[in-house]
Design a protein around this motif. Structure first.
Motif, mmCIF file in Angstrom:
data_model
loop_
_atom_site.group_PDB
_atom_site.id
_atom_site.type_symbol
_atom_site.label_atom_id
_atom_site.label_comp_id
_atom_site.label_asym_id
_atom_site.label_seq_id
_atom_site.Cartn_x
_atom_site.Cartn_y
_atom_site.Cartn_z
ATOM 1 N N ALA A 1 1.005 -0.960 0.300
ATOM 2 C CA ALA A 1 0.192 0.320 0.611
ATOM 3 C C ALA A 1 0.782 1.427 0.016
ATOM 4 O O ALA A 1 1.491 1.291 0.873
ATOM 5 N N ASN A 2 0.813 2.104 -1.086
ATOM 6 C CA ASN A 2 1.683 3.037 -0.808
ATOM 7 C C ASN A 2 0.803 4.322 -0.584
ATOM 8 O O ASN A 2 0.276 5.019 -1.154
ATOM 9 N N LEU A 3 1.529 4.987 0.748
ATOM 10 C CA LEU A 3 0.458 5.652 1.297
ATOM 11 C C LEU A 3 1.539 7.382 1.280
ATOM 12 O O LEU A 3 2.701 7.122 1.721
ATOM 13 N N THR A 4 1.056 8.670 1.446
ATOM 14 C CA THR A 4 1.598 9.407 1.011
ATOM 15 C C THR A 4 1.478 9.825 2.159
ATOM 16 O O THR A 4 0.639 10.290 3.585
ATOM 17 N N VAL A 5 2.923 10.459 2.897
ATOM 18 C CA VAL A 5 2.745 10.708 4.393
ATOM 19 C C VAL A 5 3.552 12.008 3.979
ATOM 20 O O VAL A 5 4.099 12.973 5.722
ATOM 21 N N VAL A 6 3.504 12.885 3.126
ATOM 22 C CA VAL A 6 4.170 14.594 3.280
ATOM 23 C C VAL A 6 3.039 15.462 3.102
ATOM 24 O O VAL A 6 2.204 14.904 2.526
ATOM 25 N N ARG A 7 2.942 15.841 4.422
ATOM 26 C CA ARG A 7 1.169 16.468 4.094
ATOM 27 C C ARG A 7 0.857 18.004 3.489
ATOM 28 O O ARG A 7 0.077 18.199 2.805
ATOM 29 N N GLY A 8 1.821 18.617 2.600
ATOM 30 C CA GLY A 8 2.172 19.497 1.644
ATOM 31 C C GLY A 8 2.041 19.113 0.203
ATOM 32 O O GLY A 8 1.362 19.795 -0.277
ATOM 33 N N MET A 9 2.372 17.590 0.316
ATOM 34 C CA MET A 9 1.205 17.077 -0.628
ATOM 35 C C MET A 9 0.168 16.165 -0.260
ATOM 36 O O MET A 9 -0.336 15.270 -1.392
ATOM 37 N N GLY A 10 -0.639 16.402 0.397
ATOM 38 C CA GLY A 10 -1.625 15.734 0.310
ATOM 39 C C GLY A 10 -1.621 14.446 1.825
ATOM 40 O O GLY A 10 -3.113 13.789 1.825
ATOM 41 N N GLY A 11 -1.069 14.485 2.286
ATOM 42 C CA GLY A 11 -0.310 13.000 2.438
ATOM 43 C C GLY A 11 -1.258 13.669 4.299
ATOM 44 O O GLY A 11 -1.043 14.167 4.899
ATOM 45 N N SER A 12 -1.049 12.474 4.958
ATOM 46 C CA SER A 12 -1.761 12.395 6.415
ATOM 47 C C SER A 12 -0.862 11.747 7.497
ATOM 48 O O SER A 12 -1.221 10.319 7.832
ATOM 49 N N PRO A 13 -0.054 11.969 6.886
ATOM 50 C CA PRO A 13 1.085 10.990 8.326
ATOM 51 C C PRO A 13 0.650 10.857 9.859
ATOM 52 O O PRO A 13 0.730 9.866 10.330
ATOM 53 N N ALA A 14 -0.171 11.697 10.505
ATOM 54 C CA ALA A 14 -0.410 11.487 12.192
ATOM 55 C C ALA A 14 -1.501 10.033 11.641
ATOM 56 O O ALA A 14 -1.788 10.088 12.797
ATOM 57 N N THR A 15 -2.501 9.995 11.060
ATOM 58 C CA THR A 15 -3.061 8.853 10.570
ATOM 59 C C THR A 15 -2.509 7.623 10.022
ATOM 60 O O THR A 15 -3.453 7.097 9.722
ATOM 61 N N LEU A 16 -1.151 7.583 10.235
ATOM 62 C CA LEU A 16 -0.486 6.219 9.610
ATOM 63 C C LEU A 16 -0.767 5.384 9.766
ATOM 64 O O LEU A 16 -1.287 4.191 9.384
ATOM 65 N N ALA A 17 -1.133 4.926 11.587
ATOM 66 C CA ALA A 17 -1.435 3.369 12.017
ATOM 67 C C ALA A 17 -2.393 3.296 11.544
ATOM 68 O O ALA A 17 -2.340 1.924 11.417
ATOM 69 N N ASP A 18 -3.479 4.245 11.786
ATOM 70 C CA ASP A 18 -4.828 3.551 11.033
ATOM 71 C C ASP A 18 -4.759 3.559 9.520
ATOM 72 O O ASP A 18 -5.341 2.258 9.536
ATOM 73 N N ASP A 19 -4.503 4.084 9.155
ATOM 74 C CA ASP A 19 -4.392 4.201 7.170
ATOM 75 C C ASP A 19 -3.596 2.141 7.075
ATOM 76 O O ASP A 19 -4.338 1.614 5.960
ATOM 77 N N ALA A 20 -2.995 2.298 7.717
ATOM 78 C CA ALA A 20 -1.929 0.934 7.650
ATOM 79 C C ALA A 20 -3.086 -0.155 7.719
ATOM 80 O O ALA A 20 -2.835 -1.578 6.828
ATOM 81 N N ARG A 21 -3.593 -0.197 9.467
ATOM 82 C CA ARG A 21 -4.308 -1.341 9.803
ATOM 83 C C ARG A 21 -5.965 -1.097 8.773
ATOM 84 O O ARG A 21 -6.006 -2.405 7.986
ATOM 85 N N ARG A 22 -6.255 -0.273 7.740
ATOM 86 C CA ARG A 22 -7.298 -0.249 7.680
ATOM 87 C C ARG A 22 -6.669 -1.238 5.651
ATOM 88 O O ARG A 22 -6.994 -2.016 5.187
ATOM 89 N N ALA A 23 -5.520 -0.773 5.462
ATOM 90 C CA ALA A 23 -4.674 -1.600 4.342
ATOM 91 C C ALA A 23 -4.553 -2.835 4.122
ATOM 92 O O ALA A 23 -4.630 -3.241 3.758
ATOM 93 N N ALA A 24 -3.980 -3.724 5.699
ATOM 94 C CA ALA A 24 -4.198 -4.446 5.671
ATOM 95 C C ALA A 24 -5.491 -5.052 6.124
ATOM 96 O O ALA A 24 -5.498 -6.691 5.216
ATOM 97 N N ARG A 25 -6.052 -4.658 6.186
ATOM 98 C CA ARG A 25 -7.307 -5.456 6.440
ATOM 99 C C ARG A 25 -8.383 -5.349 4.497
ATOM 100 O O ARG A 25 -8.749 -6.300 4.668
ATOM 101 N N LEU A 26 -7.725 -5.278 3.862
ATOM 102 C CA LEU A 26 -8.288 -4.871 2.750
ATOM 103 C C LEU A 26 -6.757 -5.943 2.069
ATOM 104 O O LEU A 26 -7.254 -5.901 0.350
ATOM 105 N N GLY A 27 -5.506 -6.348 2.707
ATOM 106 C CA GLY A 27 -5.082 -7.325 1.590
ATOM 107 C C GLY A 27 -3.474 -6.515 1.297
ATOM 108 O O GLY A 27 -2.418 -7.290 1.056
ATOM 109 N N ALA A 28 -2.970 -5.430 1.819
ATOM 110 C CA ALA A 28 -2.146 -5.498 1.282
ATOM 111 C C ALA A 28 -0.823 -5.608 2.942
ATOM 112 O O ALA A 28 -1.230 -6.442 3.959
ATOM 113 N N THR A 29 0.147 -6.178 2.408
ATOM 114 C CA THR A 29 1.603 -7.454 3.365
ATOM 115 C C THR A 29 2.587 -6.396 3.276
ATOM 116 O O THR A 29 3.224 -6.501 4.250
#
Length: 388
Positions: free
Chosen positions: A334-362
């Protein structure tokens, strides 16, 4: 879950603190650019510079002898990454205990389009897209396949990620882009990305379409869009604008051409690589999409490559079609943007990673450790430490 951070060589070369800073985030791997398109990038912590301007698509190492005498060949980088900048950065990162995989951009090259116009996508109106090589042209495809093999298999690399391994189209942040005045939607973007070079015209003919009539039909279909009418979303919108038979013929030709490139590029990388070398593609599960994340059929691409890197900036839903066809050892990153100036959300990375894992991300890919602020990186490190 294993995480890898994207980096450019210029984020590392000349900054002795960079490797430890990246390792301290908690990532196990770095995906390091070896061949990259033109860009202008911030380097917010580098002791020597703050902005790097890469003025043309280049390889970030010294190209080999295979290119001698060939008209289509990669250009070495200029002063933004001289010599074997990739190798210098890779060695420094490996010394900090990080695995290094190459990041190779293929069908996205404005300099090649400017120097060799015949290589570019030509739309139905006759406009050339210098940034978008036509992957159906045999000479262009041969160049891209050889570039994949050389740029991917750098000394010490444990794998590669091939970006733009398929069709590029209209949607590209070209210098000072001014193309957003008309909302094209998915359907309009597709029609404006169809290529009508000589090879693609011959391909449409093999699909039972008269290429001149097809080009005229594309232009006619777009007339309401230019006047401001909204096209229906998705593939249904393409069929409504162009007609189901013509739409199917264009897609069949484009899928055939993209698959030929993908199969040849992966095969060439594997032939050049040591055993165990991992080959991933940046991919989108919607087959008619084009761009850096090439539209693919999930079943097909996972039979070709070891896995995929999937854009999840707008949510993790694109992961599911790949997960449905994954094997035991398939990588779905799962490719997640972690640069806020580019629209990313590093503050929610842990939650985003869990959501990605539920949908099949390894695995996770974090875009982009070199561009992120100190605060963004601190949030990334905190999220990765919580996830173990």
């Amino acid at each position: 879950m294993k995480a890898s951070a994207f980096l450019y060589p210029w984020d590392v070369v000349g900054d002795p603190a960079a490797p430890a800073r990246i390792a301290d985030l908690g990532v196990r791997q770095v995906t390091l650019a070896a061949a990259y398109h033109s860009t202008r990038a911030l380097t917010p912590r580098h002791p020597r510079h703050r902005v790097v301007t890469a003025s043309y698509a280049a390889v970030l190492y010294e190209p080999g002898e295979r290119w001698r005498g060939r008209a289509l060949r990669p250009h070495p980088a200029g002063d933004w990454a001289p010599g074997d900048a990739y190798g210098q950065a890779a060695d420094a990162l490996a010394a900090a205990g990080l695995d290094v995989h190459t990041w190779v951009v293929l069908a996205h090259n404005s300099r090649m389009g400017a120097e060799h116009p015949e290589t570019s996508v030509v739309n139905a109106y006759g406009d050339r897209y210098a940034w978008a090589p036509c992957v159906a042209r045999p000479a262009t495809r041969a160049y891209l396949v050889d570039l994949a093999a050389e740029a991917a298999v750098r000394p010490g690399a444990g794998g590669t990620e091939l970006e733009s391994c398929g069709w590029y189209g209209l949607a590209h942040l070209h210098a000072h882009d001014k193309i957003a005045g008309v909302g094209l939607g998915d359907a309009g973007q597709y029609l404006m990305s169809l290529c009508f070079c000589a090879d693609c015209r011959a391909g449409y003919a093999r699909q039972g379409q008269d290429p001149d009539e097809l080009a005229a039909a594309v232009c006619l279909a777009l007339e309401p869009v230019w006047r401001g009418a909204a096209a229906a979303p998705g593939w249904a919108g393409v069929e409504k604008l162009l007609g189901a038979e013509r739409a199917a013929a264009t897609l069949a030709w484009r899928e055939e051409s993209a698959r030929a490139l993908q199969e040849a590029a992966v095969g060439a990388v594997r032939a050049a690589a040591p055993d165990g070398f991992q080959v991933l593609l940046h991919a989108d599960p919607v087959t008619y999409h084009c761009g850096a994340n090439a539209g693919v059929d999930p079943r097909h691409i996972l039979a070709v490559a070891d896995g995929v890197v999937v854009p999840c900036a707008q949510g993790p839903e694109p992961l599911a079609p790949f997960a449905a066809h994954a094997g035991e050892d398939t990588v779905i990153a799962a490719n997640l943007t972690v640069v806020r100036g580019m629209g990313g959300s590093p503050a929610t990375l842990a939650d985003d990673a869990r959501r990605a894992a539920r949908l099949g991300a390894t695995e996770l890919r974090l875009y982009h450790a070199g561009l992120a602020s100190d605060e963004d990186l601190a949030l990334v490190g905190k999220a990765l430490s919580r996830s173990g």
